[in-house]
Design a protein around this motif. Structure first.
Motif, PDB file in Angstrom:
ATOM      1  N   VAL A 161      35.953  31.023  40.622  1.00  0.00           N
ATOM      2  CA  VAL A 161      35.154  30.052  39.861  1.00  0.00           C
ATOM      3  C   VAL A 161      35.231  30.349  38.366  1.00  0.00           C
ATOM      4  O   VAL A 161      35.343  29.426  37.542  1.00  0.00           O
ATOM      5  N   TYR A 162      35.189  31.622  37.974  1.00  0.00           N
ATOM      6  CA  TYR A 162      35.328  31.943  36.542  1.00  0.00           C
ATOM      7  C   TYR A 162      36.713  31.529  36.034  1.00  0.00           C
ATOM      8  O   TYR A 162      36.868  31.114  34.879  1.00  0.00           O
ATOM      9  N   ASN A 163      37.730  31.628  36.873  1.00  0.00           N
ATOM     10  CA  ASN A 163      39.049  31.109  36.499  1.00  0.00           C
ATOM     11  C   ASN A 163      38.968  29.619  36.208  1.00  0.00           C
ATOM     12  O   ASN A 163      39.532  29.122  35.226  1.00  0.00           O
ATOM     13  N   GLN A 164      38.266  28.890  37.086  1.00  0.00           N
ATOM     14  CA  GLN A 164      38.115  27.440  36.910  1.00  0.00           C
ATOM     15  C   GLN A 164      37.324  27.107  35.645  1.00  0.00           C
ATOM     16  O   GLN A 164      37.530  26.048  35.038  1.00  0.00           O
ATOM     17  N   LEU A 165      36.434  28.019  35.252  1.00  0.00           N
ATOM     18  CA  LEU A 165      35.645  27.828  34.029  1.00  0.00           C
ATOM     19  C   LEU A 165      36.380  28.343  32.793  1.00  0.00           C
ATOM     20  O   LEU A 165      35.804  28.383  31.703  1.00  0.00           O
ATOM     21  N   THR A 166      37.659  28.742  32.970  1.00  0.00           N
ATOM     22  CA  THR A 166      38.555  29.252  31.926  1.00  0.00           C
ATOM     23  C   THR A 166      38.071  30.576  31.312  1.00  0.00           C
ATOM     24  O   THR A 166      38.524  30.947  30.230  1.00  0.00           O
ATOM     25  N   VAL A 221      46.722  36.409  44.029  1.00  0.00           N
ATOM     26  CA  VAL A 221      47.187  35.129  43.478  1.00  0.00           C
ATOM     27  C   VAL A 221      46.326  34.713  42.287  1.00  0.00           C
ATOM     28  O   VAL A 221      46.844  34.307  41.236  1.00  0.00           O
ATOM     29  N   TYR A 222      45.009  34.829  42.429  1.00  0.00           N
ATOM     30  CA  TYR A 222      44.134  34.420  41.320  1.00  0.00           C
ATOM     31  C   TYR A 222      44.199  35.399  40.154  1.00  0.00           C
ATOM     32  O   TYR A 222      44.026  35.004  38.997  1.00  0.00           O
ATOM     33  N   MET A 223      44.486  36.660  40.434  1.00  0.00           N
ATOM     34  CA  MET A 223      44.720  37.610  39.348  1.00  0.00           C
ATOM     35  C   MET A 223      45.984  37.230  38.593  1.00  0.00           C
ATOM     36  O   MET A 223      46.042  37.345  37.360  1.00  0.00           O
ATOM     37  N   ALA A 224      46.996  36.760  39.339  1.00  0.00           N
ATOM     38  CA  ALA A 224      48.240  36.322  38.698  1.00  0.00           C
ATOM     39  C   ALA A 224      48.004  35.092  37.827  1.00  0.00           C
ATOM     40  O   ALA A 224      48.530  35.005  36.711  1.00  0.00           O
ATOM     41  N   TYR A 225      47.218  34.134  38.329  1.00  0.00           N
ATOM     42  CA  TYR A 225      46.914  32.938  37.540  1.00  0.00           C
ATOM     43  C   TYR A 225      46.243  33.314  36.219  1.00  0.00           C
ATOM     44  O   TYR A 225      46.626  32.835  35.141  1.00  0.00           O
ATOM     45  N   ALA A 226      45.205  34.157  36.316  1.00  0.00           N
ATOM     46  CA  ALA A 226      44.456  34.530  35.119  1.00  0.00           C
ATOM     47  C   ALA A 226      45.346  35.280  34.130  1.00  0.00           C
ATOM     48  O   ALA A 226      45.310  35.021  32.915  1.00  0.00           O
ATOM     49  N   SER A 227      46.165  36.188  34.629  1.00  0.00           N
ATOM     50  CA  SER A 227      47.048  36.965  33.749  1.00  0.00           C
ATOM     51  C   SER A 227      48.077  36.076  33.064  1.00  0.00           C
ATOM     52  O   SER A 227      48.404  36.279  31.891  1.00  0.00           O
ATOM     53  N   SER A 228      48.573  35.067  33.788  1.00  0.00           N
ATOM     54  CA  SER A 228      49.556  34.158  33.205  1.00  0.00           C
ATOM     55  C   SER A 228      48.963  33.383  32.037  1.00  0.00           C
ATOM     56  O   SER A 228      49.594  33.251  30.977  1.00  0.00           O
TER      57      SER A 228
END
Length: 364
Positions: free
Chosen positions: A194-199, A229-236
């Motif tokens: 969810v924090y990923n979705q909130l940028t 996977v979500y760690m990869a998204y955030a790092s990218s």
């Protein structure tokens, strides 16, 4: 015997046979605490089980999904749904569901596919615990309830993300009190999602890192792969491309070990995307071709079309417009078949641009 009489006897026998068959299908299988049930299941199918539970008892159900996404319910003897769960998002992973019953009786468990068109898969189901409810058990039930509410907030239209985070946090505390590490880890992963979705990428990584350590400790590989996977998204997004590659590759290896074909194909595509961002177009092509090959092997048309579109885009970047057009032409009918109007439109735009570049005005 006359022919009319013979016909009536045949009809009566068939009616009795069909009625008995229908009754057998509706009759739930009996479960015994600690004894696992292993069965195959396909899209649109529902399996029912029954077990007698004394009043004031805690009962816990554990189900391992192998190649099919399932939901499970616990029903009261009067037919009411006591609790329903779908913790494991995907074809692999463990569903855990528990209840404390106030009334003695025969309770039913129902296992059902989420997708009526799903291909056949397998699951292992077991009542792992049945005992007088303790304070820790009540904490587990509180965590399960908070987690379910958080999921409803997260998937609401529009999503209620701050409310979801609050409920996931409540679930973390309750699961931790109950000593339920798997539930704690899943809740922490979803806070990171969810924090990923909130940028808020760094905050997402903080929660995901906590979750990853728990998933590794309890040996929950599907949740470990999902968290990576979500760690990869955030790092990218934070432009840490090498870290992103590392996380995607770790997740890929787990998916391959599990035999999770759709996740493997998706990870190959994402790795290709990172190489594309790094400017290594040959590696991009190599991984996208691997993704296409895997997508076709598992007959996943959506992943196949995405890989074809990506191959067309990469060949465009390489200056090979003719080859790009060939991939776009292959992708277009698949997107049409799937009813994916967004990507159909995107593919048509790419085709039009390609035809214009070749001055092929009739096709443009």
């Amino acid at each position: 015997m006359t022919k009319p009489h013979l016909r009536w006897i045949i009809v009566a026998l068939l009616t009795t046979t069909f009625a008995a068959s229908a009754f057998a299908q509706d009759e739930p299988a009996q479960l015994v605490t600690g004894v696992p049930e292993s069965r195959s299941i396909s899209g649109g199918t529902k399996h029912s089980y029954a077990i007698t539970i004394p009043a004031g008892y805690y009962v816990r159900l554990v189900m391992d999904q192998r190649g099919v996404d399932l939901t499970v319910k616990i029903l009261h003897p009067d037919g009411r749904v006591l609790v329903e769960g779908d913790i494991a998002h995907g074809l692999y992973g463990q569903e855990r569901l528990a209840a404390i019953v106030e009334t003695e009786g025969v309770y039913r468990f129902e296992v059902q596919t989420l997708d009526k068109n799903a291909e056949a898969g397998r699951y292992d189901l077991k009542v792992s615990e049945q005992r007088l409810a303790s304070a820790e058990d009540r904490s587990y039930i509180a965590g399960q309830s908070a987690y379910a509410q958080a999921e409803r907030f997260r998937f609401a239209k529009p999503a209620m993300r701050p409310e979801a985070i609050q409920k996931y946090e409540e679930a973390v505390v309750a699961f931790r009190t109950a000593g339920e590490r798997s539930g704690e880890g899943s809740a922490l992963t979803n806070i990171g999602v969810v924090y990923n979705q909130l940028t808020q990428r760094q905050k997402a990584l903080d929660y995901l890192t906590q979750a990853l350590a728990i998933h590794k400790f309890v040996g929950d590989q599907p949740e470990e792969a999902r968290t990576l996977v979500y760690m990869a998204y955030a790092s990218s997004v934070l432009l840490e491309r090498q870290k992103s590659l590392e996380y995607f590759n770790q997740s890929l290896r787990i998916s391959q070990a599990l035999g999770d074909g759709p996740s493997e194909a998706a990870r190959l595509r994402e790795i290709a995307g990172i190489y594309g961002a790094l400017g290594d177009l040959q590696a991009t092509l190599n991984y996208t071709n691997l993704a296409l090959e895997k997508s076709r092997a598992i007959h996943n048309r959506s992943l196949e079309a995405s890989a074809l579109l990506a191959l067309g885009s990469t060949h465009n970047r390489l200056g090979d417009g003719a080859q790009a057009l060939e991939y776009f032409k292959q992708a277009l009918p698949v997107f049409k078949e799937l009813g994916d109007t967004y990507n159909e439109g995107l593919t048509l735009m790419n085709l039009a641009s390609g035809y214009v570049a070749f001055r092929d005005w009739p096709n443009a």
